[in-house]
Design a protein around this motif. Structure first.
Motif, short mmCIF file in Angstrom:
data_model
loop_
_atom_site.label_atom_id
_atom_site.label_comp_id
_atom_site.label_asym_id
_atom_site.label_seq_id
_atom_site.Cartn_x
_atom_site.Cartn_y
_atom_site.Cartn_z
N LYS A 1 0.96 -0.98 -0.12
CA LYS A 1 -0.14 -0.03 -0.19
C LYS A 1 1.00 1.01 0.03
CE LYS A 1 -4.08 1.31 2.71
NZ LYS A 1 -4.78 1.18 3.71
N LYS B 1 -6.81 -4.76 -1.09
CA LYS B 1 -7.60 -5.38 0.22
C LYS B 1 -6.47 -6.54 0.66
CE LYS B 1 -11.37 -8.12 1.79
NZ LYS B 1 -12.75 -8.53 1.47
N ALA C 1 -13.52 -1.00 -2.07
CA ALA C 1 -13.04 -2.12 -0.94
C ALA C 1 -14.04 -1.63 0.53
CB ALA C 1 -11.72 -2.30 -0.47
N GLU D 1 -10.99 -3.39 4.41
CA GLU D 1 -9.54 -3.46 4.15
C GLU D 1 -8.89 -4.57 4.54
OE1 GLU D 1 -7.37 -0.05 5.27
OE2 GLU D 1 -7.36 0.39 2.76
#
Lengths: 90, 395
Positions: free
Chosen positions: B334, B347, B378, B381
């Protein structure tokens, strides 16, 4: 003086022994040797973790520049010839 | 020569072929057969090395540190609680810039007591300054040990490396492994000869005290070394391919990611299962792929970024969980993706803890899920997969 990262080795290396660091100033209690009572067993010399006990004619002589006053020599001495005395009161 | 062997024997053969000179180890399930095999190699004279049995993993790493400081190539192996007991000295090994190579057979942390695979032990050591390689096959374990020595011993790197094999799935499962000729390995990996080591007659202290005016410069150098390791890993793997005819995918192996809309990111042996699932889904016309994190340290940020900018969805499957946050791989992926102009939906799936099977069915459902939420965004998460008591059924 701070050296640039390009000038220093990968990990800090000391070429001088730690004798530059005078640790005797840390002392609160100091060992005092009664030379008459000493049986020359050298146990204090063997046990000192800081190599601050020198033998002179088999009898210990404390190197007060480095002795931190931990008291191991006094605790180990079988003939009780080393006593710990408060710094400044000897 | 092709042989059938477990991941643990692949580790032992890797260390033998790399001509480790000092091996210090303490037994722990499921690592023990690595060092048993090495002890046998040393006892029979097949490997000219000093084998030091020690009283703990902390001592094993300490012995490797001392031997490596004296200029020897060292190796050790451990697992789970053994690895975490080493934690303090792992920091020392990297700070002292010693290219030690170690296998960690990744195993869950207790309690609950478990001897089976998950990545919590390895992930917990991510900040120790070690390179970390997650392997998918026994062949990759053997090859990565040899490559790791070459990467780590290069003068621009000089950092230690951890080779991670999944408990039992790799450690105790036999696979065909090509064991290269010693001569060929010798031509690829020269003897270890560091610029700086303990020398008889020359009194020097290593790793001595520095004051606040000099500490940061040493850490800065280690940071640069880890950056250099990124390029080194790629270069060494190309050399390896040239000599041995094999490669394993650099820092991030991309499997069928061309024109993919959604990709699963994961690490370790589950990637092999995921490749089969990707094949099946691709045959069905679904545009899915797999990105396997091979190097977790240094982390393949650039590789993730260039992949992510073309995707609609990324599912990250973590085989560990960082309490109070999320899966560690998810967090890293991320962070990489944040600077992309167009960010895919992401996710995190937490699965396979403590050796629970991650079946093809579960992976199919993850792909199904990520494809749906890539279109709609999403909701959760982080989702724990296949937990009894939760409403969603995965099997």
């Amino acid at each position: 003086m701070t050296k640039s990262y390009q000038e220093i080795p990968l990990t800090p290396i000391s070429d001088t022994p730690s004798t530059v660091n005078i640790t005797g100033l840390w002392r609160v209690m100091m060992p005092v040797v009664d030379r008459e009572k000493c049986k020359k067993c050298t146990i204090c010399w063997k046990f000192c973790p800081d190599v601050a006990v020198k033998l002179v004619g088999g009898v210990p002589e404390i190197d007060y520049q480095y002795c931190k006053g931990c008291g191991i020599c006094a605790a180990e001495c079988p003939s009780k010839c080393i006593v710990m005395v408060k710094e400044g009161e000897q | 020569m092709r042989m059938v062997m477990t991941g643990n024997y692949a580790s032992a053969y890797g260390a033998k072929l790399a001509r480790a000179e000092v091996i210090a180890a303490y037994p722990i399930t499921p690592q023990t057969s690595i060092v048993e095999k090495l002890a046998e190699f040393v006892a029979t004279g097949e490997l000219k090395a000093k084998f030091i049995p020690v009283e703990s993993e902390h001592s094993a790493m300490a012995a490797c540190i001392a031997a490596q400081t004296a200029g020897a190539r060292t190796y050790t192996a451990t697992s789970s609680h053994g690895l975490t007991l080493m934690h303090e000295v792992l920091m020392w090994a990297s700070g002292a810039r010693l290219p030690i190579v170690m296998t960690n057979v990744s195993r869950a942390m207790a309690p609950p007591w478990s001897v089976w695979v998950d990545h919590m032990d390895s992930i917990a050591q991510r900040d120790t300054g070690w390179l970390q390689f997650f392997c998918q096959s026994n062949q990759e374990v053997l090859d990565t040990i040899i490559m790791a020595y070459k990467v780590c011993e290069s003068s621009g790197v000089m950092l230690p490396a951890m080779i991670i094999e999944d408990a039992f799935i790799l450690s105790h499962t036999s696979e065909p492994v090509d064991v290269p000729e010693q001569q060929l390995v010798d031509s690829f990996l020269p003897a270890y000869s560091p610029d700086l080591k303990i020398e008889v007659g020359k009194a020097r202290g290593f790793g001595s005290l520095v004051k606040p005016d000099q500490y940061m410069e040493f850490r800065y150098k280690a940071m640069l070394a880890m950056k250099e390791a990124h390029d080194r890993i790629l270069r060494v793997e190309q050399e390896f391919k040239h000599v041995f005819g094999r490669e394993h995918g650099g820092l991030l192996e991309r499997y069928r990611c061309e024109n993919a809309e959604t990709v699963l990111v994961t690490a370790g042996s589950v990637a092999a299962t995921a490749k089969d699932v990707v094949d099946a889904l691709r045959a069905n016309g679904q545009r899915v792929g797999l990105a396997r994190i091979r190097a977790f340290r240094p982390f393949p940020h650039d590789e993730i970024r260039s992949l992510a900018s073309k995707l609609e969805g990324i599912a990250v499957l973590d085989r560990s969980y960082t309490f109070g946050a999320a899966g560690a791989m998810f967090t890293e992926v991320k962070a990489s993706v944040y600077s992309c102009q167009k960010r895919p939906v992401m996710k995190n799936y937490i699965a396979g803890l403590g050796g629970r099977d991650i079946t093809p069915k579960i992976l199919e459902r993850i792909f199904e899920d990520i494809q749906v939420i890539a279109k709609r965004g999403a909701e959760d998460e982080v989702e724990w997969v296949d937990v009894a008591g939760l409403p969603r059924r995965w099997r």
